[in-house]
Motif scaffolding. Structure first.
Motif, PDB file in Angstrom:
ATOM      1  N   VAL A  82       0.846  -1.196   0.000  1.00  0.00           N
ATOM      2  CA  VAL A  82       0.000   0.000   0.000  1.00  0.00           C
ATOM      3  C   VAL A  82       0.879   1.243   0.000  1.00  0.00           C
ATOM      4  O   VAL A  82       2.002   1.215   0.506  1.00  0.00           O
ATOM      5  CB  VAL A  82      -0.979   0.023   1.196  1.00  0.00           C
ATOM      6  N   ASP A  83       0.365   2.322  -0.568  1.00  0.00           N
ATOM      7  CA  ASP A  83       1.123   3.571  -0.619  1.00  0.00           C
ATOM      8  C   ASP A  83       1.028   4.345   0.687  1.00  0.00           C
ATOM      9  O   ASP A  83       2.047   4.756   1.234  1.00  0.00           O
ATOM     10  CB  ASP A  83       0.624   4.457  -1.769  1.00  0.00           C
ATOM     11  N   ASP A  84      -0.174   4.569   1.183  1.00  0.00           N
ATOM     12  CA  ASP A  84      -0.388   5.370   2.393  1.00  0.00           C
ATOM     13  C   ASP A  84      -0.757   4.429   3.541  1.00  0.00           C
ATOM     14  O   ASP A  84      -1.928   4.207   3.829  1.00  0.00           O
ATOM     15  CB  ASP A  84      -1.486   6.402   2.149  1.00  0.00           C
ATOM     16  N   ILE A  85       0.248   3.888   4.190  1.00  0.00           N
ATOM     17  CA  ILE A  85       0.028   2.869   5.211  1.00  0.00           C
ATOM     18  C   ILE A  85      -0.740   3.410   6.416  1.00  0.00           C
ATOM     19  O   ILE A  85      -1.569   2.706   6.996  1.00  0.00           O
ATOM     20  CB  ILE A  85       1.359   2.197   5.633  1.00  0.00           C
ATOM     21  N   GLU A  86      -0.494   4.655   6.804  1.00  0.00           N
ATOM     22  CA  GLU A  86      -1.199   5.215   7.952  1.00  0.00           C
ATOM     23  C   GLU A  86      -2.699   5.321   7.698  1.00  0.00           C
ATOM     24  O   GLU A  86      -3.513   4.969   8.549  1.00  0.00           O
ATOM     25  CB  GLU A  86      -0.623   6.586   8.349  1.00  0.00           C
ATOM     26  N   ALA A  92      -8.809   0.373   8.250  1.00  0.00           N
ATOM     27  CA  ALA A  92      -9.004  -1.006   8.703  1.00  0.00           C
ATOM     28  C   ALA A  92      -9.441  -1.033  10.169  1.00  0.00           C
ATOM     29  O   ALA A  92     -10.366  -1.757  10.546  1.00  0.00           O
ATOM     30  CB  ALA A  92      -7.721  -1.809   8.525  1.00  0.00           C
ATOM     31  N   ARG A  93      -8.793  -0.235  11.000  1.00  0.00           N
ATOM     32  CA  ARG A  93      -9.143  -0.187  12.423  1.00  0.00           C
ATOM     33  C   ARG A  93     -10.573   0.316  12.606  1.00  0.00           C
ATOM     34  O   ARG A  93     -11.345  -0.249  13.371  1.00  0.00           O
ATOM     35  CB  ARG A  93      -8.155   0.691  13.185  1.00  0.00           C
ATOM     36  N   GLU A  94     -10.944   1.375  11.878  1.00  0.00           N
ATOM     37  CA  GLU A  94     -12.300   1.928  11.973  1.00  0.00           C
ATOM     38  C   GLU A  94     -13.354   0.918  11.522  1.00  0.00           C
ATOM     39  O   GLU A  94     -14.470   0.910  12.031  1.00  0.00           O
ATOM     40  CB  GLU A  94     -12.417   3.200  11.136  1.00  0.00           C
ATOM     41  N   ALA A  95     -13.001   0.058  10.567  1.00  0.00           N
ATOM     42  CA  ALA A  95     -13.942  -0.949  10.065  1.00  0.00           C
ATOM     43  C   ALA A  95     -14.025  -2.166  10.991  1.00  0.00           C
ATOM     44  O   ALA A  95     -14.788  -3.084  10.726  1.00  0.00           O
ATOM     45  CB  ALA A  95     -13.540  -1.392   8.664  1.00  0.00           C
ATOM     46  N   GLY A  96     -13.233  -2.166  12.050  1.00  0.00           N
ATOM     47  CA  GLY A  96     -13.291  -3.250  13.024  1.00  0.00           C
ATOM     48  C   GLY A  96     -12.352  -4.401  12.764  1.00  0.00           C
ATOM     49  O   GLY A  96     -12.523  -5.481  13.341  1.00  0.00           O
ATOM     50  N   ILE A  99      -6.571  -6.133  14.589  1.00  0.00           N
ATOM     51  CA  ILE A  99      -5.160  -5.830  14.347  1.00  0.00           C
ATOM     52  C   ILE A  99      -4.330  -6.783  15.211  1.00  0.00           C
ATOM     53  O   ILE A  99      -4.452  -6.773  16.439  1.00  0.00           O
ATOM     54  CB  ILE A  99      -4.828  -4.358  14.683  1.00  0.00           C
ATOM     55  N   ILE A 100      -3.504  -7.609  14.569  1.00  0.00           N
ATOM     56  CA  ILE A 100      -2.710  -8.560  15.339  1.00  0.00           C
ATOM     57  C   ILE A 100      -1.237  -8.158  15.428  1.00  0.00           C
ATOM     58  O   ILE A 100      -0.514  -8.695  16.251  1.00  0.00           O
ATOM     59  CB  ILE A 100      -2.873 -10.007  14.824  1.00  0.00           C
ATOM     60  N   GLN A 101      -0.806  -7.221  14.593  1.00  0.00           N
ATOM     61  CA  GLN A 101       0.484  -6.558  14.731  1.00  0.00           C
ATOM     62  C   GLN A 101       0.255  -5.092  14.404  1.00  0.00           C
ATOM     63  O   GLN A 101      -0.201  -4.761  13.308  1.00  0.00           O
ATOM     64  CB  GLN A 101       1.545  -7.127  13.787  1.00  0.00           C
ATOM     65  N   GLU A 102       0.560  -4.245  15.358  1.00  0.00           N
ATOM     66  CA  GLU A 102       0.357  -2.810  15.177  1.00  0.00           C
ATOM     67  C   GLU A 102       1.276  -2.260  14.086  1.00  0.00           C
ATOM     68  O   GLU A 102       2.282  -2.881  13.735  1.00  0.00           O
ATOM     69  CB  GLU A 102       0.614  -2.078  16.497  1.00  0.00           C
ATOM     70  N   LEU A 103       0.934  -1.088  13.597  1.00  0.00           N
ATOM     71  CA  LEU A 103       1.747  -0.388  12.609  1.00  0.00           C
ATOM     72  C   LEU A 103       3.153  -0.225  13.159  1.00  0.00           C
ATOM     73  O   LEU A 103       3.341   0.200  14.303  1.00  0.00           O
ATOM     74  CB  LEU A 103       1.107   0.978  12.308  1.00  0.00           C
ATOM     75  N   GLN A 111       7.156   0.288   6.316  1.00  0.00           N
ATOM     76  CA  GLN A 111       6.283   0.157   7.478  1.00  0.00           C
ATOM     77  C   GLN A 111       5.193  -0.840   7.151  1.00  0.00           C
ATOM     78  O   GLN A 111       4.870  -1.054   5.982  1.00  0.00           O
ATOM     79  CB  GLN A 111       5.598   1.497   7.797  1.00  0.00           C
ATOM     80  N   GLY A 112       4.598  -1.424   8.190  1.00  0.00           N
ATOM     81  CA  GLY A 112       3.521  -2.354   7.943  1.00  0.00           C
ATOM     82  C   GLY A 112       2.721  -2.670   9.184  1.00  0.00           C
ATOM     83  O   GLY A 112       3.095  -2.286  10.300  1.00  0.00           O
ATOM     84  N   TYR A 113       1.609  -3.351   8.988  1.00  0.00           N
ATOM     85  CA  TYR A 113       0.778  -3.865  10.071  1.00  0.00           C
ATOM     86  C   TYR A 113       0.101  -5.134   9.582  1.00  0.00           C
ATOM     87  O   TYR A 113       0.083  -5.425   8.386  1.00  0.00           O
ATOM     88  CB  TYR A 113      -0.247  -2.829  10.541  1.00  0.00           C
ATOM     89  N   THR A 114      -0.441  -5.904  10.509  1.00  0.00           N
ATOM     90  CA  THR A 114      -1.093  -7.152  10.160  1.00  0.00           C
ATOM     91  C   THR A 114      -2.448  -7.236  10.852  1.00  0.00           C
ATOM     92  O   THR A 114      -2.576  -6.870  12.019  1.00  0.00           O
ATOM     93  CB  THR A 114      -0.213  -8.361  10.561  1.00  0.00           C
TER      94      THR A 114
END
Length: 133
Positions: A82-86, A92-96, A99-103, A111-114
Motif C-alpha cells: 500500500v502507498d499510504d500505510i497510515e 481497517a481499524r475503523e472498520a473493526g 489488528i494482530i500486529q500494530e503499525l 512500514q507495515g501492520y497485520t
C-alpha cells in the motif's frame, strides 16, 4: 507471458460467508470487487477483488456437489503493498479489523501492520515492495 498489469500469482480463498467477506474486504481493506459470479443459493461461485495491480480470487466453501473443488475456508496469509500505510491502517481499524500486529517499522525496510479478517485469514499490509530483479 503476461503483461505488467496482469498478476501471475493470485491467492485464492474460500469463505463460509463469501458475500459478507467481499463487502468487508472492500470496506476494511479498500479492495474493489471487480467480478462476482453467483453460485447456488446465496453462495459465490467465483469473485475477483483487486487492489492496485494485485488481485485475490475467492468463493464460498464447497462440498464439491456444485462441481467446484471441495475445500474448506482458510486461514491463509497474504501481503499487500500500500502507498499510504497510515490511512490504510486507520480505515481497517475503523472498520473493526482485528489488528494482530500494530503499525511498525520493518527491519528490512518500510512500514507495515497485520490484521485478521472475520474468517481468520491473516492480511499484512506494508510499504515494503519487494523486487524480482
Amino acid at each position: 507471458m503476461s503483461s505488467a498489469t496482469t498478476p501471475t500469482v493470485i491467492p485464492s480463498l474460500r469463505y463460509t460467508d463469501a458475500r459478507k467477506a467481499i463487502q468487508w474486504l472492500v470496506d476494511a481493506f479498500g479492495f474493489t470487487a471487480s467480478l462476482v459470479v453467483d453460485g447456488e443459493g446465496d453462495t459465490v461461485a467465483h469473485a475477483q477483488l483487486t487492489y492496485g495491480s494485485g488481485m485475490v480470487m475467492l468463493g464460498s466453501v464447497s462440498d464439491g456437489s456444485d462441481g467446484r473443488l471441495a475445500t474448506e475456508q482458510g486461514p491463509a496469509g497474504i501481503y499487500v503493498v500500500v502507498d499510504d500505510i497510515e490511512a490504510h491502517y486507520a480505515t481497517a481499524r475503523e472498520a473493526g479489523a482485528e489488528i494482530i500486529q500494530e503499525l511498525r517499522e520493518e527491519g528490512y525496510g518500510g512500514q507495515g501492520y497485520t490484521a485478521r479478517d472475520p474468517e481468520k485469514n491473516v492480511w499484512s499490509f506494508g510499504t515494503y515492495q519487494p523486487s524480482m530483479d
